[in-house]
Design an enzyme around this catalytic site. Structure first.
Site, mmCIF file in Angstrom:
data_model
loop_
_atom_site.group_PDB
_atom_site.id
_atom_site.type_symbol
_atom_site.label_atom_id
_atom_site.label_comp_id
_atom_site.label_asym_id
_atom_site.label_seq_id
_atom_site.Cartn_x
_atom_site.Cartn_y
_atom_site.Cartn_z
ATOM 1 N N LYS A 52 26.126 25.274 59.124
ATOM 2 C CA LYS A 52 26.905 24.843 60.292
ATOM 3 C C LYS A 52 28.381 25.171 60.078
ATOM 4 C CE LYS A 52 23.448 21.438 61.535
ATOM 5 N NZ LYS A 52 22.975 20.044 61.563
ATOM 6 N N GLN A 96 25.107 14.613 59.602
ATOM 7 C CA GLN A 96 23.830 15.211 59.236
ATOM 8 C C GLN A 96 22.819 14.101 58.948
ATOM 9 O OE1 GLN A 96 23.130 18.405 59.481
ATOM 10 N NE2 GLN A 96 21.060 18.258 58.675
ATOM 11 N N ASP A 119 25.497 16.798 68.952
ATOM 12 C CA ASP A 119 24.056 16.833 68.674
ATOM 13 C C ASP A 119 23.232 16.404 69.889
ATOM 14 O OD1 ASP A 119 23.081 17.706 66.172
ATOM 15 O OD2 ASP A 119 23.965 15.967 65.169
HETATM 16 N N1 GUN Z 1 18.911 16.840 60.517
HETATM 17 C C1 GUN Z 1 17.935 17.715 60.849
HETATM 18 N N2 GUN Z 1 18.228 18.323 62.021
HETATM 19 C C2 GUN Z 1 19.408 17.820 62.432
HETATM 20 C C3 GUN Z 1 20.221 18.055 63.570
HETATM 21 O O1 GUN Z 1 19.927 18.847 64.463
HETATM 22 N N3 GUN Z 1 21.377 17.339 63.623
HETATM 23 C C4 GUN Z 1 21.725 16.438 62.672
HETATM 24 N N4 GUN Z 1 22.861 15.779 62.823
HETATM 25 N N5 GUN Z 1 20.985 16.193 61.609
HETATM 26 C C5 GUN Z 1 19.834 16.887 61.497
#
Ligand code: GUN
Length: 282
Positions: A52, A96, A119
């Protein structure tokens, strides 16, 4: 022989479009910022967070990284989110998941301002999606809509079957397909006659979480098949929820794993962050 829907290529197109848009915004004096928070050091999470941050750098989004120790308290995390909610230089806040067990995930999700909820997990974002109002959309289902549209797959009037009803994929996926005027069925572990229901689908979205469960016996000839799953088999090879070799000969189009849905999630996260800066700032 199915058309292979190339998520790597399509996600790259989206990132390049965003990169141009961000450069233009920058030329007009606007800088976009995203906070990326990880609590603990789960190796899989570290890989996702790293990807990311890399995507932010590519597109020209300034990323602020918060790598917090496992012992971080819920209060400390919520206080950080609160501070970032007020920070005008930050347009997106990403925590996350999963967070360590002593922190309530729900509280964390609800603490993030819906204006920075890149998200799309906040109840307000989810609610906005279901009643057709503006708000952030969960990245994986939003990415699937882009895959379909950019591959020339028409959704309107089509029988769409979603396998799986998670808050992050299945439910928002159903809402998005409905918004595109698809006729949508959501199936799950208690669905009776799953095969027959799936066989009705013109567009089949597999988000079951079971390696290679969806073989040709679930798929109508000519269907478009989207595979959300990602698993590692006994030989350490990646595979999806769909048995690709079985389904590919009868599908009209199909996403591979890897290189299908996966790369789209980060592209849409970047999209949401740019949208946040454009939508909520004057
Ligand atoms: N953990 C696994 N997939 C995601 C996601 O799309 N966003 C976040 N914040 N955590 C995750």
């Amino acid at each position: 022989m199915a058309q292979i829907i190339d998520g790597k290529k399509i996600s790259q197109q989206i990132k390049d479009e965003l990169r141009e848009q961000v450069a233009e915004l920058k030329a007009n004096g606007k800088e976009i910022g995203m906070a990326v928070i990880q609590v603990g050091s789960d190796p899989a999470s570290s890989v996702y967070v790293g990807n990311k941050k890399k995507a932010c750098a590519y597109i020209g989004i300034r990323s602020e990284s918060y790598e917090l120790p496992e012992e971080t308290t819920e209060e400390e995390l919520l206080a950080l989110i609160e501070r970032l909610n007020k920070d005008e230089r930050i347009h997106g806040i990403l925590v996350q998941l999963p967070v360590p067990a002593h922190i309530h995930e729900k509280k964390v999700i609800e603490a993030i301002s819906p204006k920075k909820d890149v998200d799309g997990f906040h109840p307000q974002s989810v609610g906005a999606l279901s009643i057709g109002q503006k708000g952030f959309v969960s990245c994986t289902p939003a990415g699937i809509i882009q895959l379909l549209k950019r591959s020339g797959v028409e959704i309107e009037g089509k029988e769409c079957v979603v396998i799986g009803r998670s808050n992050i994929v299945g439910k928002p996926m159903a809402m998005l397909l409905l918004r595109e005027n698809g006729t949508v069925t959501v199936t799950h572990s208690k669905t009776k006659n799953l095969k027959e229901v799936c066989k009705r689908a013109d567009i089949l979205i597999a988000a079951v979480g079971r390696p290679k469960m969806i073989d040709a016996s679930y798929v109508k000839e000519g269907a478009v098949v989207i595979d959300v799953g990602i698993h590692r088999n006994e030989n350490n090879k990646l595979c999806g929820d769909v048995d690709f070799d079985s389904v590919e000969p009868i599908a009209s189009a199909i996403t591979p794993v890897p290189g299908g849905v996966g790369p789209m999630t980060i592209a849409m996260l970047m999209h949401n962050c740019v949208e946040s800066a454009v939508m909520f700032d004057e």
